[in-house]
Design an enzyme around this catalytic site. Structure first.
Site, PDB file in Angstrom:
ATOM      1  N   GLY A 275      -9.774  17.836  -5.219  1.00 49.66           N
ATOM      2  CA  GLY A 275      -9.720  17.192  -3.911  1.00 49.66           C
ATOM      3  C   GLY A 275     -10.063  18.083  -2.749  1.00 49.66           C
ATOM      4  O   GLY A 275      -9.822  17.722  -1.599  1.00 49.66           O
ATOM      5  N   GLU A 317      -9.460  21.186 -10.629  1.00 50.68           N
ATOM      6  CA  GLU A 317     -10.472  20.187 -10.970  1.00 50.68           C
ATOM      7  C   GLU A 317     -11.386  19.871  -9.782  1.00 50.68           C
ATOM      8  O   GLU A 317     -11.404  18.749  -9.277  1.00 50.68           O
ATOM      9  CB  GLU A 317      -9.790  18.897 -11.439  1.00 50.68           C
ATOM     10  CG  GLU A 317      -8.867  19.077 -12.633  1.00 50.68           C
ATOM     11  CD  GLU A 317      -8.042  17.830 -12.916  1.00 50.68           C
ATOM     12  OE1 GLU A 317      -8.149  16.852 -12.146  1.00 50.68           O
ATOM     13  OE2 GLU A 317      -7.285  17.836 -13.901  1.00 50.68           O
ATOM     14  N   PRO A 318     -12.157  20.828  -9.300  1.00 47.17           N
ATOM     15  CA  PRO A 318     -13.082  20.521  -8.202  1.00 47.17           C
ATOM     16  C   PRO A 318     -14.240  19.667  -8.697  1.00 47.17           C
ATOM     17  O   PRO A 318     -14.817  19.926  -9.752  1.00 47.17           O
ATOM     18  CB  PRO A 318     -13.558  21.903  -7.750  1.00 47.17           C
ATOM     19  CG  PRO A 318     -13.441  22.749  -8.985  1.00 47.17           C
ATOM     20  CD  PRO A 318     -12.250  22.219  -9.738  1.00 47.17           C
ATOM     21  N   ARG A 320     -16.172  17.209  -5.985  1.00 47.44           N
ATOM     22  CA  ARG A 320     -16.927  17.144  -4.727  1.00 47.44           C
ATOM     23  C   ARG A 320     -17.309  18.548  -4.233  1.00 47.44           C
ATOM     24  O   ARG A 320     -18.427  18.771  -3.759  1.00 47.44           O
ATOM     25  CB  ARG A 320     -16.050  16.446  -3.684  1.00 47.44           C
ATOM     26  CG  ARG A 320     -16.692  16.271  -2.326  1.00 47.44           C
ATOM     27  CD  ARG A 320     -15.643  15.996  -1.240  1.00 47.44           C
ATOM     28  NE  ARG A 320     -14.617  15.085  -1.678  1.00 47.44           N
ATOM     29  CZ  ARG A 320     -14.617  13.776  -1.448  1.00 47.44           C
ATOM     30  NH1 ARG A 320     -15.630  13.230  -0.804  1.00 47.44           N
ATOM     31  NH2 ARG A 320     -13.619  13.021  -1.861  1.00 47.44           N
ATOM     32  N   TYR A 361     -14.388   3.606   3.028  1.00 50.80           N
ATOM     33  CA  TYR A 361     -13.294   4.250   3.761  1.00 50.80           C
ATOM     34  C   TYR A 361     -13.746   5.042   4.973  1.00 50.80           C
ATOM     35  O   TYR A 361     -13.160   6.064   5.329  1.00 50.80           O
ATOM     36  CB  TYR A 361     -12.418   5.128   2.852  1.00 50.80           C
ATOM     37  CG  TYR A 361     -13.095   5.884   1.751  1.00 50.80           C
ATOM     38  CD1 TYR A 361     -12.885   5.512   0.423  1.00 50.80           C
ATOM     39  CD2 TYR A 361     -13.926   6.965   2.005  1.00 50.80           C
ATOM     40  CE1 TYR A 361     -13.474   6.201  -0.611  1.00 50.80           C
ATOM     41  CE2 TYR A 361     -14.517   7.665   0.970  1.00 50.80           C
ATOM     42  CZ  TYR A 361     -14.282   7.274  -0.340  1.00 50.80           C
ATOM     43  OH  TYR A 361     -14.878   7.972  -1.365  1.00 50.80           O
ATOM     44  N   CYS A 388     -27.346  -7.451   3.095  1.00 51.02           N
ATOM     45  CA  CYS A 388     -26.894  -8.579   3.915  1.00 51.02           C
ATOM     46  C   CYS A 388     -25.405  -8.482   4.208  1.00 51.02           C
ATOM     47  O   CYS A 388     -24.615  -9.360   3.832  1.00 51.02           O
ATOM     48  CB  CYS A 388     -27.227  -9.897   3.217  1.00 51.02           C
ATOM     49  SG  CYS A 388     -28.999 -10.174   3.056  1.00 51.02           S
TER      50      CYS A 388
END
Length: 464
Positions: A275, A317-318, A320, A361, A388
């Protein structure tokens, strides 16, 4: 503050104060914290890994995901070096294909998968199964069987049903599975609600405060076919502050003490999840891997000393943080539509089908004109897609040059994580290709979908 458009129209002063109008020369700048390490401008044109984005767009089409492979590999190496006395497992949910799995394997990292499909990709890449951790909040019987058959190194348990389910399957197959228990520590991470994962009121893991985590330990220890090796905690995503990890480590240490007092065992492993935030916009300040590792190691060591615990082996646990900064999405501008007194809507040939994060988000991004530089003044813009939906927004608020026009290429930074992974075929739009560049040589690692791909699963399409 207002700007005059080429056609004589003006923007009202509607952009929030946190996005002040920049000088014209800043519109061409590439912040090295945000863009891939191999991203530069050559005669005004963006190059990635030494390759002109115009050449890439011409050859592979747009929208196009582009990865600076050396950027991704270098970040993997940096994490491996920083956590040299523990384990680093790349979180495959950020972006996974066989090529990325091989990069991770070759740089010495483990791999986290959270579905049978991700495990299938890992196995297709010949990833060593003992270096795979299997996650998931609702793993099916078939997925658990696949994990056991593959011989994955760890299975992270997420519910009482899963404990019983895995115990039964392991006994039936005559194997002993190494497992971890996912603990929700009650930490309120400083991030968006949808990517905060350690507070009690959500779907993941066993609550520490309710006693569910300790009960999960009891149930696992009662099953001889399951070997409990540690606890797992993940507090959320896109996190810059370390205080949440500190609180989580304290609460996990308390739980480790309770386990020792009740069962006479000290668990040898502690997985603190990932995270870690990356820079999407100016002002984001991500941690470098070494300072992050030093900080987490110090926090856990302090808690262990305080409670008389042996220092467990740490795993992180990287996802990103490894793959995100090295990815860029290039689009072609189609329509430039001024809404007088408000802003200019710049429509591109992709959108929420290739980047859902803004709609999902409210993610922020940095985007620039990539196919040329410009001396024109800033234009208050919203970069939008072709779908659309009024919520089909790629970048909500940004400044682009006033002379932007159809046919220009724009690049969006830091799209390496969770963009291709979350991509869809909304409005039956094919998913873009993924191209990796290394040593100045581009290659397709995920091909572009075609109309034939869109129709391939349609049961009533007649075979040619």
């Amino acid at each position: 503050m207002s700007r005059v458009h080429p056609a004589g129209q003006r923007h009202a002063d509607v952009l929030p104060e946190e996005h002040p109008m920049p000088p014209a020369e800043d519109l061409n700048a590439l912040d090295p914290l945000i863009w891939p390490r191999g991203a530069k401008r050559d005669d005004g044109v963006m190059t990635i890994g030494g390759v002109d984005v115009r050449e890439l767009a011409e050859r592979y089409g747009t929208p196009l995901y582009i990865y600076d492979e050396e950027d991704v590999r270098a970040r993997a190496r940096e994490y491996a070096a920083a956590f040299h006395d523990g384990d680093v497992h790349y979180a495959g949910k950020a972006f996974l294909c066989t090529a990325v799995a091989r990069w991770v394997k070759e740089e010495g990292l483990g791999l986290d998968v959270c579905s049978g499909g991700e495990l299938a990709v890992a196995m297709a890449a010949d990833f060593p199964p003992e270096r795979i951790t299997m996650h998931g909040s609702n793993k099916s019987v078939a997925e658990l069987e696949r994990g056991l058959d593959a011989g994955v190194g760890r299975i992270v348990l997420d519910s009482f049903e899963e404990i019983a389910r895995l115990g039964y399957l392991a006994r039936r197959k005559g194997v002993r599975a190494k497992v971890m228990i996912r603990v929700t520590t009650g930490v309120e991470a400083h991030t968006h609600e949808f990517i905060a994962t350690a507070h009690d009121d959500q779907k993941f893991g066993f609550s520490r405060s309710s006693g569910a985590a300790l009960e999960a330990v009891r149930r696992v220890l009662d099953l001889e076919q399951l070997e409990l090796v540690g606890l797992h905690s993940h507090i959320g995503s896109q996190i810059f502050e370390t205080d949440g990890f500190e609180v989580a480590a304290h609460r996990l240490a308390e739980l480790l003490v309770a386990i020792r007092e009740e069962h006479g065992v000290e668990l040898p492993e502690l997985d603190l999840g990932g995270g870690y935030g990356i820079a999407y916009v100016d002002g984001d300040e991500p941690h470098d891997p070494k300072s992050l590792a030093d900080g987490l190691r110090t926090i856990v060591a302090r808690e262990c000393r305080a409670y008389g615990l042996q220092m467990p082996k740490l795993t992180v646990e990287p996802g990103r943080a490894i793959v995100g900064p090295g990815g860029v999405t290039v689009y072609e501008v189609g329509t430039v539509k001024n809404v007088e007194g408000l802003r200019t809507y710049v429509s591109v040939d992709g959108g929420m089908s290739d980047n859902l994060r803004t709609s999902l988000y409210g993610a922020d991004y940095t985007s620039v004109l990539a196919s040329r530089s410009s001396d024109a003044g800033p234009m208050l813009s919203r970069l939008v897609g072709k779908h659309c939906e009024s919520g089909d927004i790629v970048v909500r608020d940004l400044w682009l040059p006033e002379d932007l026009t159809a046919g220009d290429l724009v690049a969006v930074a830091a799209t390496g994580a969770y963009c291709r992974s979350m991509a869809s075929n909304y409005n039956h739009v094919p998913k873009p290709a993924v191209v990796a560049i290394r040593d100045g040589v581009p290659r397709v690692i995920v091909r572009r979908e075609s109309d034939a791909d869109l129709l391939r699963l349609d049961a009533e399409v007649e075979e040619a």
